[in-house]
Design a protein around this motif. Structure first.
Motif, PDB file in Angstrom:
ATOM      1  N   ASN A  66       0.832  -1.203   0.000  1.00 41.22           N
ATOM      2  CA  ASN A  66       0.000   0.000   0.000  1.00 41.22           C
ATOM      3  C   ASN A  66       0.868   1.256   0.000  1.00 41.22           C
ATOM      4  OD1 ASN A  66      -1.951  -1.817   2.283  1.00 41.22           O
ATOM      5  ND2 ASN A  66      -2.598  -1.400   0.195  1.00 41.22           N
ATOM      6  N   ILE A  67       1.940   1.223   0.771  1.00 42.57           N
ATOM      7  CA  ILE A  67       2.849   2.367   0.828  1.00 42.57           C
ATOM      8  C   ILE A  67       3.498   2.588  -0.533  1.00 42.57           C
ATOM      9  CG2 ILE A  67       4.969   3.271   1.889  1.00 42.57           C
ATOM     10  CD1 ILE A  67       4.160   1.618   4.427  1.00 42.57           C
ATOM     11  N   SER A 106      14.551  16.597   1.712  1.00 40.42           N
ATOM     12  CA  SER A 106      13.599  17.709   1.737  1.00 40.42           C
ATOM     13  C   SER A 106      14.278  19.039   1.429  1.00 40.42           C
ATOM     14  CB  SER A 106      12.856  17.777   3.070  1.00 40.42           C
ATOM     15  OG  SER A 106      13.752  17.967   4.137  1.00 40.42           O
ATOM     16  N   ASP A 107      15.559  19.149   1.731  1.00 38.61           N
ATOM     17  CA  ASP A 107      16.288  20.385   1.430  1.00 38.61           C
ATOM     18  C   ASP A 107      16.370  20.633  -0.078  1.00 38.61           C
ATOM     19  OD1 ASP A 107      17.922  18.096   1.330  1.00 38.61           O
ATOM     20  OD2 ASP A 107      19.755  19.279   1.593  1.00 38.61           O
ATOM     21  N   MET A 108      16.292  19.559  -0.875  1.00 40.39           N
ATOM     22  CA  MET A 108      16.317  19.689  -2.336  1.00 40.39           C
ATOM     23  C   MET A 108      14.930  19.479  -2.936  1.00 40.39           C
ATOM     24  SD  MET A 108      19.883  17.696  -3.211  1.00 40.39           S
ATOM     25  CE  MET A 108      19.272  16.162  -2.529  1.00 40.39           C
ATOM     26  N   ASP A 109      13.906  19.325  -2.047  1.00 37.97           N
ATOM     27  CA  ASP A 109      12.522  19.096  -2.473  1.00 37.97           C
ATOM     28  C   ASP A 109      12.410  17.800  -3.286  1.00 37.97           C
ATOM     29  OD1 ASP A 109       9.873  19.959  -2.227  1.00 37.97           O
ATOM     30  OD2 ASP A 109       9.883  20.874  -4.224  1.00 37.97           O
ATOM     31  N   MET A 110      13.180  16.770  -2.842  1.00 35.52           N
ATOM     32  CA  MET A 110      13.210  15.481  -3.523  1.00 35.52           C
ATOM     33  C   MET A 110      13.240  14.362  -2.479  1.00 35.52           C
ATOM     34  SD  MET A 110      16.040  16.472  -6.441  1.00 35.52           S
ATOM     35  CE  MET A 110      15.952  14.947  -7.355  1.00 35.52           C
ATOM     36  N   ILE A 111      12.073  13.869  -2.097  1.00 37.07           N
ATOM     37  CA  ILE A 111      11.964  12.793  -1.120  1.00 37.07           C
ATOM     38  C   ILE A 111      11.947  11.473  -1.896  1.00 37.07           C
ATOM     39  CG2 ILE A 111      10.618  11.832   0.798  1.00 37.07           C
ATOM     40  CD1 ILE A 111      11.522  14.752   1.264  1.00 37.07           C
ATOM     41  N   THR A 112      12.938  10.631  -1.659  1.00 43.81           N
ATOM     42  CA  THR A 112      13.032   9.371  -2.396  1.00 43.81           C
ATOM     43  C   THR A 112      11.996   8.351  -1.891  1.00 43.81           C
ATOM     44  OG1 THR A 112      14.622   8.353  -0.898  1.00 43.81           O
ATOM     45  CG2 THR A 112      15.517   9.689  -2.731  1.00 43.81           C
ATOM     46  N   GLN A 113      11.813   7.330  -2.674  1.00 47.99           N
ATOM     47  CA  GLN A 113      10.889   6.258  -2.313  1.00 47.99           C
ATOM     48  C   GLN A 113      11.331   5.560  -1.025  1.00 47.99           C
ATOM     49  OE1 GLN A 113      10.159   3.512  -5.499  1.00 47.99           O
ATOM     50  NE2 GLN A 113       8.450   2.554  -4.444  1.00 47.99           N
ATOM     51  N   ASP A 114      12.617   5.327  -0.861  1.00 50.18           N
ATOM     52  CA  ASP A 114      13.121   4.689   0.362  1.00 50.18           C
ATOM     53  C   ASP A 114      12.837   5.541   1.595  1.00 50.18           C
ATOM     54  OD1 ASP A 114      14.049   2.434  -0.953  1.00 50.18           O
ATOM     55  OD2 ASP A 114      16.100   3.210  -1.160  1.00 50.18           O
ATOM     56  N   THR A 115      13.083   6.838   1.482  1.00 46.95           N
ATOM     57  CA  THR A 115      12.814   7.739   2.599  1.00 46.95           C
ATOM     58  C   THR A 115      11.328   7.768   2.904  1.00 46.95           C
ATOM     59  OG1 THR A 115      14.740   9.107   2.095  1.00 46.95           O
ATOM     60  CG2 THR A 115      12.999  10.135   3.407  1.00 46.95           C
ATOM     61  N   PHE A 116      10.508   7.874   1.871  1.00 51.52           N
ATOM     62  CA  PHE A 116       9.052   7.888   2.048  1.00 51.52           C
ATOM     63  C   PHE A 116       8.589   6.606   2.739  1.00 51.52           C
ATOM     64  CE2 PHE A 116       4.746   6.945   0.490  1.00 51.52           C
ATOM     65  CZ  PHE A 116       4.087   8.098   0.884  1.00 51.52           C
ATOM     66  N   ARG A 117       9.052   5.467   2.248  1.00 49.26           N
ATOM     67  CA  ARG A 117       8.672   4.177   2.825  1.00 49.26           C
ATOM     68  C   ARG A 117       9.061   4.094   4.304  1.00 49.26           C
ATOM     69  NH1 ARG A 117      12.120   1.010   0.601  1.00 49.26           N
ATOM     70  NH2 ARG A 117      11.126   0.961  -1.415  1.00 49.26           N
ATOM     71  N   ARG A 118      10.285   4.464   4.604  1.00 49.56           N
ATOM     72  CA  ARG A 118      10.772   4.404   5.984  1.00 49.56           C
ATOM     73  C   ARG A 118       9.963   5.315   6.909  1.00 49.56           C
ATOM     74  NH1 ARG A 118      15.572   5.859   5.014  1.00 49.56           N
ATOM     75  NH2 ARG A 118      15.265   8.048   5.472  1.00 49.56           N
ATOM     76  N   GLU A 119       9.721   6.539   6.477  1.00 49.28           N
ATOM     77  CA  GLU A 119       8.989   7.493   7.306  1.00 49.28           C
ATOM     78  C   GLU A 119       7.537   7.075   7.502  1.00 49.28           C
ATOM     79  OE1 GLU A 119      10.144  10.033   9.075  1.00 49.28           O
ATOM     80  OE2 GLU A 119      12.164   9.565   8.373  1.00 49.28           O
ATOM     81  N   VAL A 120       6.901   6.602   6.450  1.00 47.10           N
ATOM     82  CA  VAL A 120       5.502   6.169   6.565  1.00 47.10           C
ATOM     83  C   VAL A 120       5.394   4.947   7.462  1.00 47.10           C
ATOM     84  CG1 VAL A 120       3.527   5.219   5.297  1.00 47.10           C
ATOM     85  CG2 VAL A 120       4.727   7.220   4.413  1.00 47.10           C
ATOM     86  N   LYS A 121       6.293   3.990   7.296  1.00 42.58           N
ATOM     87  CA  LYS A 121       6.254   2.805   8.158  1.00 42.58           C
ATOM     88  C   LYS A 121       6.438   3.182   9.626  1.00 42.58           C
ATOM     89  CE  LYS A 121       8.231  -1.050   6.791  1.00 42.58           C
ATOM     90  NZ  LYS A 121       9.199  -2.005   6.218  1.00 42.58           N
TER      91      LYS A 121
END
Length: 134
Positions: A66-67, A106-121
């Protein structure tokens, strides 16, 4: 035994995250629609109890697929990243109130899929725990 004052009762409810527990149980019931809701709720609370001890496998409506799907919808052109605003809005929508507001990229306004997955989990784990975080 003395009757607790309203402020003491409210403090207890907030500290023990009672409303979050009821919200999560209700969401699980509506999502799964079990034939025996009472047994389902008992099993759900047992899973929460076990996950509190192990700090693993908190019951949650969203899994890894889902993530990934959410990220895919936010990144339809497959650039491999989303904007900070997309990250902020999607984590709020998913109920992840405790994520890092400025994760890596976030400083470059580019959140990667790995970062998104980790933060959401992490955010879903905290939201699904529904007990006092120590």
């Amino acid at each position: 035994m003395a009757v607790p004052r309203q402020s003491e009762a409210q403090e207890y409810i907030e500290k023990q995250r009672i409303m979050e527990l009821f919200d999560n149980i209700t969401a699980q019931l509506v999502f799964h629609r079990p034939d025996n809701p009472k047994t389902f709720m008992i099993d759900y609370v047992e899973k929460l109890k076990e996950s509190r001890t192990t700090q693993l496998d908190f019951p949650c409506l969203f899994d890894e697929s889902n993530i990934e799907s959410v990220f895919g919808m936010l990144d339809p052109t497959k650039k491999g990243f989303i904007t900070s605003e997309q990250y902020k809005e999607s984590t709020q929508t998913l109920g992840c109130d405790n994520v890092d507001p400025s994760p890596a990229g976030s400083d470059m306004d580019m959140i990667t899929q790995d970062t998104f997955r980790r933060e959401v989990k992490t955010g879903l784990k905290k939201a699904s725990a529904t007990f006092e975080q120590v």
